[in-house]
Design an enzyme around this catalytic site. Structure first.
Site, mmCIF file in Angstrom:
data_model
loop_
_atom_site.group_PDB
_atom_site.id
_atom_site.type_symbol
_atom_site.label_atom_id
_atom_site.label_comp_id
_atom_site.label_asym_id
_atom_site.label_seq_id
_atom_site.Cartn_x
_atom_site.Cartn_y
_atom_site.Cartn_z
ATOM 1 N N GLU A 101 0.806 -1.212 0.000
ATOM 2 C CA GLU A 101 0.000 0.000 0.000
ATOM 3 C C GLU A 101 0.847 1.274 0.000
ATOM 4 O O GLU A 101 0.509 2.256 -0.671
ATOM 5 C CB GLU A 101 -0.939 0.005 1.210
ATOM 6 C CG GLU A 101 -2.122 -0.939 1.083
ATOM 7 C CD GLU A 101 -1.800 -2.389 1.416
ATOM 8 O OE1 GLU A 101 -2.712 -3.232 1.344
ATOM 9 O OE2 GLU A 101 -0.621 -2.679 1.746
ATOM 10 N N HIS B 126 -11.376 -5.893 9.377
ATOM 11 C CA HIS B 126 -12.087 -5.624 8.134
ATOM 12 C C HIS B 126 -13.345 -4.804 8.381
ATOM 13 O O HIS B 126 -14.209 -4.735 7.522
ATOM 14 C CB HIS B 126 -12.464 -6.930 7.434
ATOM 15 C CG HIS B 126 -11.304 -7.740 6.961
ATOM 16 N ND1 HIS B 126 -10.549 -8.510 7.814
ATOM 17 C CD2 HIS B 126 -10.754 -7.886 5.737
ATOM 18 C CE1 HIS B 126 -9.590 -9.110 7.124
ATOM 19 N NE2 HIS B 126 -9.690 -8.751 5.861
#
Length: 667
Positions: free
Chosen positions: A406, A473
């Site tokens: 990322e 998540h």
């Protein structure tokens, strides 16, 4: 030291000498000024000039370089005037960063130099993005970036090299191995015999060279540049050198053995090159003396101009304004009317996820320079299938699967901005943004304020709970970023807003974090105009009018509030959907307070540190006279998000909405 001139003319050899000598003499003068207290700090590159100068001169003037704080030779070899550099070092308003940055923490688009941040490693990924821009345009160019031996221990080093290798990018990575990361010697930094050996693990070529030999540096990088362009591949160069001063002057050099200074003093890049030029009859001793004297006089003249800066004029308005590149919405459906309420426009029912997809698709057609990046977004279509079918229509050059890195991809997105591209990066889940946090909050957010460079980047963030996805998540982490000036943060709750805000985010030249609630993707539908339109960032939506209490919220909270109002018609509830969290629409917030005098701040994020606390403080400070009760907050529990659905429902703010509303009504 062995010098090989190859096919260089005497004039070229002399030019290299002049470029090499110029930063050395500047530094010697800076050290005098430092001792006199006329400058505050200095990071010395004495002993390392050949790398900066040789690398810069081996490139074309319009190829981007990402230097660090010991690369004065990059700036001088790009012919940046010393007078303005000196203004920069003093923090003068007429320097390159208006007094907002120190030493070499600035860039200049005119000179194709990208300013560093103190974290060092993020520079490497920016070079990936620039090289990607060159590759997409099929230009015969390379980008070049520096790191030190210490910087190779950072994760950004691995991510940037791996991404460059996987995407076959024409990037030159230079390691300046001077033996120390501040005071930590290389034997405490790594175990390979040479850092260049790491290139093999990324599938790229590398070489180790004498970083003090200006001709070897220049010739090697010219050759490597040709290789990178011809083969469309990256290359790693390890330049062996030594830092003859401290990490910065205040740190000293007591940790360095005396014999190392003696060894490397004999390898001085300037003294050795001067001696060789005299041996070859290219320069005479008297000529060298004249060159040095002329440069010293020029330095004094440049410093006279540099010291002649006007006093700092502090304007708070300018400071606030310059955090962002200017932008005004251009694609509005009708002045003064919300996109979703326009009846005469052709519209149809879409789910939130379909509206996001349509906004992204229309943006890809609108902007041929828009690049999409993310894990599994190409053939697979992304974790939530939003980009499904895009790669067939727009191709893999524009719809790019990324390695699992990322930080590098956010950095590459910034690099694309330097070359005028737009980019959208999809975080697979908002939770994963932590590994790209530094690039977002320190590079993207601050770059326009620091030196006027826009960061035309959108980071899409699938967020939120209610789907039984557990602690990693399901987090609501939008408040982390509302604390960072320079970012814009949006969080739509309706399909029409999702499409319009996404188009606005992509059109906006500033970095935008675009939060999308996963539980709303397929559960919420609404009318969405077919047109290409923007919903202005920074403007809230008045959902419904009421007289009893005002609920100020966003995201899933909007639907919780609407459902509650629908099931309790006896309560007149006013609902404001913020939809933009940075900047906030304070006028709309004030109006909501005035309408009822009782305010409930509702969000899915946890209570402590949530955005509700900031809004509550603002209301108390600016709207106190309109209040008929204390401001109340309803938020999720201050715990991680649990996996079990029953535990998760108890965690979410919705489970406490009834009791909070009743408490507020009864006050």
């Amino acid at each position: 030291m062995y010098f090989q001139r190859n096919d260089l003319t005497n004039d070229q050899l002399v030019h290299l000498y002049q470029q090499l000598l110029w930063p050395r003499l500047i530094e010697e003068k800076m050290l005098v000024l430092l001792r006199q207290g006329r400058i505050s700090k200095w990071f010395s590159g004495i002993g390392q000039e050949a790398i900066s100068v040789g690398a810069t001169l081996a490139l074309q003037p319009d190829e981007w370089i990402m230097p660090l704080h010991r690369n004065l030779g990059v700036f001088t070899s790009r012919n940046m005037p010393l007078s303005k550099l000196f203004k920069q070092w003093q923090g003068a308003q007429d320097g390159y960063s208006k007094g907002r940055e120190r030493s070499f923490h600035f860039g200049s688009p005119e000179h194709h130099i990208c300013g560093m941040i103190s974290h060092l490693g993020p520079q490497l990924a920016i070079a990936d993005g620039v090289a990607l821009a060159y590759k997409l345009r099929e230009e015969n160019k390379v980008s070049l970036t520096f790191t030190g031996d210490g910087g190779t221990s950072e994760g950004d080093f691995h991510e940037a090299l791996n991404t460059a290798a996987v995407w076959d990018l024409p990037v030159i990575f230079i390691i300046e191995n001077n033996g120390y990361g501040l005071s930590t010697p290389v034997n405490e930094q790594y175990r390979c015999s040479q850092l260049a050996e790491r290139a093999k693990g990324y599938g790229m070529e590398s070489i180790v060279i004498d970083g003090n030999n200006i001709l070897q540096v220049y010739d090697t990088i010219k050759g490597v540049r040709e290789y990178c362009i011809r083969e469309q591949k990256p290359y790693l160069i390890e330049c062996m050198t030594f830092r003859m001063r401290g990490h910065e002057e205040a740190s000293g050099t007591k940790y360095v053995p005396k014999e190392l200074f003696e060894e490397w003093a004999a390898k001085d890049p300037i003294a050795n090159y001067e001696h060789w030029l005299m041996e070859q009859g290219v320069l005479a001793e008297e000529t060298i003396r004249q060159v040095r004297e002329s440069m010293r006089q020029q330095i004094e003249e440049e410093l006279r101009i540099g010291f002649d800066s006007k006093p700092m004029v502090v304007k708070t308005e300018d400071e606030l304004t310059d955090m962002y590149a200017p932008y005004a919405a251009r694609y509005t459906l009708q002045e003064g009317r919300e996109a979703y309420s326009v009846q005469r426009e052709a519209s149809r029912e879409l789910r939130l996820i379909d509206a996001i997809k349509e906004g992204l698709h229309q943006s890809m057609k609108q902007h041929s320079n828009l690049i999409l990046m993310g894990q599994d977004i190409a053939e697979y279509g992304g974790a939530f299938k939003i980009t499904e079918g895009f790669v067939e229509e727009f191709g893999k050059k524009r719809v790019r699967n990324t390695p699992l890195c990322e930080s590098a991809i956010v950095g590459a997105a910034l690099g694309l901005s330097l070359e005028g591209f737009k980019s959208m990066m999809e975080m697979q889940f908002a939770d994963f943004v932590t590994v790209g946090f530094n690039q977002i909050v320190n590079n993207l957010a601050k770059i326009h304020y620091r030196w006027g460079q826009n960061a035309d980047v959108v980071v899409r963030m699938p967020t939120g709970g209610g789907v039984g996805a557990g602690p990693f998540h399901s987090q609501s982490n939008e408040a982390w970023f509302t604390h960072v000036p320079g970012l814009k943060v949006v969080y739509p709750s309706t399909p029409a807003d999702a499409k319009g805000l996404l188009i606005a985010a992509i059109n906006d030249p500033n970095p935008v974090l675009f939060f999308e609630h996963k539980a709303l993707y397929r559960s919420i539908s609404g009318p969405v105009p077919e047109a290409y339109y923007e919903v202005e960032i920074g403007k809230a939506r008045h959902v419904r009018s009421g007289d009893d209490i005002s609920i100020i919220t966003y995201g899933s909270g909007v639907h919780w509030a609407e459902d509650y109002a629908a099931s309790h018609p006896e309560i007149s509830i006013d609902i404001l959907d913020l939809r933009s969290l940075l900047p906030l629409d304070y006028d709309a917030i004030k109006a909501a307070v005035q309408r009822t005098g009782k305010v409930l701040l509702l969000h899915e994020d946890t209570l402590v540190g949530g955005l509700g606390g900031e809004i509550s403080a603002w209301i108390a400070e600016h709207c106190f006279t309109y209040l008929d009760a204390p401001i109340m907050r309803c938020a999720s529990l201050d715990t991680a998000v649990p996996f079990n659905l029953e535990l998760e429902q108890n965690f979410l703010a919705k489970s406490r909405l009834e009791e909070t509303i009743q408490k507020l009504l009864q006050y």
